[in-house]
Enzyme design. Structure first.
Site, mmCIF file in Angstrom:
data_model
loop_
_atom_site.group_PDB
_atom_site.id
_atom_site.type_symbol
_atom_site.label_atom_id
_atom_site.label_comp_id
_atom_site.label_asym_id
_atom_site.label_seq_id
_atom_site.Cartn_x
_atom_site.Cartn_y
_atom_site.Cartn_z
ATOM 1 N N ASP A 235 -0.271 -5.958 0.338
ATOM 2 C CA ASP A 235 -1.530 -6.299 -0.313
ATOM 3 C C ASP A 235 -1.298 -7.583 -1.094
ATOM 4 O O ASP A 235 -0.262 -7.745 -1.743
ATOM 5 C CB ASP A 235 -1.969 -5.189 -1.271
ATOM 6 N N CYS B 229 0.861 -1.177 0.000
ATOM 7 C CA CYS B 229 0.000 0.000 0.000
ATOM 8 C C CYS B 229 0.903 1.234 0.000
ATOM 9 O O CYS B 229 1.817 1.336 0.828
ATOM 10 C CB CYS B 229 -0.897 -0.004 1.232
ATOM 11 N N SER C 206 7.615 -17.408 -19.098
ATOM 12 C CA SER C 206 6.909 -17.492 -17.816
ATOM 13 C C SER C 206 7.792 -17.280 -16.590
ATOM 14 O O SER C 206 7.338 -16.695 -15.609
ATOM 15 C CB SER C 206 6.155 -18.813 -17.700
ATOM 16 N N VAL D 83 5.579 -13.768 -23.798
ATOM 17 C CA VAL D 83 6.350 -13.572 -22.570
ATOM 18 C C VAL D 83 6.802 -14.933 -22.043
ATOM 19 O O VAL D 83 6.047 -15.908 -22.058
ATOM 20 C CB VAL D 83 5.553 -12.791 -21.503
ATOM 21 N N HIS E 113 -3.886 -0.756 -6.095
ATOM 22 C CA HIS E 113 -4.225 -1.966 -6.848
ATOM 23 C C HIS E 113 -4.444 -1.662 -8.329
ATOM 24 O O HIS E 113 -3.944 -2.377 -9.201
ATOM 25 C CB HIS E 113 -5.486 -2.620 -6.278
#
EC number: 1.7.1.13
Length: 157
Positions: A62, A55, A79, A77, A96
């Site tokens: 979070d 946060c 992994s 991409v 978020h």
């Protein structure tokens, strides 16, 4: 048909036994490889149940499950690099909604996909769960319309 060494150039993290975990936000850690099927439209889905960020106001952690779905074009991409990239948010302070949009934009910069969506299912804090959704469809293609449709219908999933 197996990939040859030339096709695997630029992939340095997968199979590396000396993994170094980033201590801060690290988009440069992302690696891509060529899509062998660029003429096929198909989804790739990653479910990342151990995402952590901080946060920006309190510094409290979070936790979230991040779901990434994309339709690749030329690049995809790798992994393990994605795992380390997502881990790099562990000490990153952002809201978020920002995390989800940053992840999406970094993956667009890496791969230039036909379509991508990122969904964050964050653990409730203070009795409120935040579930941001961001998406993108390549401009001037049918995927631009798909992005708009998915945006308006994302909660119906």
């Amino acid at each position: 048909m197996s990939r040859n060494n030339e096709e695997l150039q630029g992939i340095s993290l997968l199979g590396n036994q000396k993994t170094q975990y980033p201590t801060g936000y690290a988009p440069e850690i992302l690696e891509a490889f060529d899509n062998k099927h660029p003429d096929n439209d198909y989804f790739v889905k990653f479910v990342c149940p151990e995402f952590t960020s901080l946060c920006p106001m309190t510094g409290q952690p979070d936790f979230a499950t991040i779901v990434i779905r994309y339709i690749p074009h030329i690049k995809m991409v790798e992994s393990k690099s994605l795992k380390l990239y997502l881990f790099s948010f562990r000490n990153h302070g952002d809201f978020h909604e920002d995390c989800v949009n940053i992840i999406m934009k970094d993956l667009i910069a890496l791969m230039d996909p036909k379509y991508i969506e990122v969904f964050g299912e964050f653990t409730p804090r203070g009795g409120i769960a935040v579930h941001p959704f961001a998406n993108y469809g390549k401009a001037g293609t049918e995927f631009e319309a798909l992005a708009r449709k998915r945006l308006f219908e994302h909660d119906a999933q």
